[in-house]
Design an enzyme around this catalytic site. Structure first.
Site, mmCIF file in Angstrom:
data_model
loop_
_atom_site.group_PDB
_atom_site.id
_atom_site.type_symbol
_atom_site.label_atom_id
_atom_site.label_comp_id
_atom_site.label_asym_id
_atom_site.label_seq_id
_atom_site.Cartn_x
_atom_site.Cartn_y
_atom_site.Cartn_z
ATOM 1 N N VAL A 1 -11.462 -21.074 -14.993
ATOM 2 C CA VAL A 1 -10.152 -20.811 -15.586
ATOM 3 C C VAL A 1 -9.793 -22.035 -16.417
ATOM 4 O O VAL A 1 -10.166 -23.152 -16.082
ATOM 5 C CB VAL A 1 -9.047 -20.500 -14.547
ATOM 6 C CG1 VAL A 1 -9.309 -19.167 -13.853
ATOM 7 C CG2 VAL A 1 -8.919 -21.607 -13.528
ATOM 8 N N SER A 2 -9.077 -21.792 -17.505
ATOM 9 C CA SER A 2 -8.824 -22.885 -18.439
ATOM 10 C C SER A 2 -7.486 -23.578 -18.248
ATOM 11 O O SER A 2 -7.274 -24.647 -18.811
ATOM 12 C CB SER A 2 -8.943 -22.384 -19.879
ATOM 13 O OG SER A 2 -8.114 -21.276 -20.074
ATOM 14 N N THR A 3 -6.585 -23.001 -17.467
ATOM 15 C CA THR A 3 -5.296 -23.662 -17.257
ATOM 16 C C THR A 3 -5.019 -23.829 -15.770
ATOM 17 O O THR A 3 -5.534 -23.074 -14.938
ATOM 18 C CB THR A 3 -4.131 -22.875 -17.897
ATOM 19 O OG1 THR A 3 -4.024 -21.607 -17.256
ATOM 20 C CG2 THR A 3 -4.351 -22.691 -19.388
ATOM 21 N N GLN B 1 -3.667 -20.809 -13.565
ATOM 22 C CA GLN B 1 -4.485 -19.628 -13.316
ATOM 23 C C GLN B 1 -5.227 -19.774 -11.989
ATOM 24 O O GLN B 1 -5.435 -20.887 -11.505
ATOM 25 C CB GLN B 1 -5.497 -19.422 -14.454
ATOM 26 C CG GLN B 1 -4.858 -19.067 -15.779
ATOM 27 C CD GLN B 1 -5.883 -19.017 -16.899
ATOM 28 O OE1 GLN B 1 -6.760 -19.862 -17.001
ATOM 29 N NE2 GLN B 1 -5.758 -18.013 -17.745
#
Length: 168
Positions: free
Chosen positions: A9-11, A14
């Site tokens: 996940v990039s953030t 999340q």
């Protein structure tokens, strides 16, 4: 044979949990789950991510790498295609949860290999295109907000005043 789930996940807001739940619901028996949290698939190659590096160390011939979709490996066309081909050269089978795609380097049939490689290229291109479209929409939204001069205040800070006081 070892079945490894790679999730990303990039953030920070999340969750990775749903990627494992979806894989298990699709029938995968996961032996090990490896995940990168808060890491961009656009700007950071899989081989440069903290846990992505581990995949290159632990996956062996006969192992299966499970990803929700190829965009979890990355959102850069070159990185994704190079990564999948490298794993296939090592004898690793890559399987996706979404669409139940299987990428296996053991085929000797030139037509099957061509179709497989075309699918890899298409899926990697879609991952990159999706990231670029999102970024363009974000830039357009920021410009529109700046033109109104009443709402856009930039990126939300990742800290609060009390965090600073506590650190000091």
């Amino acid at each position: 044979m070892h079945c490894v789930l790679y999730a990303r996940v990039s953030t920070a807001d999340q969750s990775l949990d749903h990627q494992r739940q979806q894989a298990e619901a699709a029938g995968f028996k996961i032996d090990e789950a490896i995940s990168d949290h808060g890491v961009s698939g656009v700007s950071t190659r899989l081989s440069e991510r903290p846990e992505g590096k581990r995949l290159f160390d632990i996956l062996r011939s006969g192992d299966t790498l499970v990803v929700r979709w190829v965009d979890r490996l990355g959102r850069n066309y070159e990185d994704v295609t190079d990564t999948i081909r490298e794993f296939m050269r090592r004898g690793v089978v890559i399987r996706t949860v979404i669409n139940s795609m299987t990428f296996d380097g053991s085929t000797k049939d030139p037509m099957q290999a061509a179709v497989r490689d075309s699918l890899i290229a298409f899926m990697a291109a879609m991952a990159q295109a999706e990231a670029e479209v999102k970024k363009a929409a974000q830039r357009a939204g920021i410009e529109a907000a700046k033109a109104k001069q009443d709402r856009y205040k930039g990126r939300k800070p990742s800290y609060t005043a009390s965090n600073i006081d506590q650190a000091l």
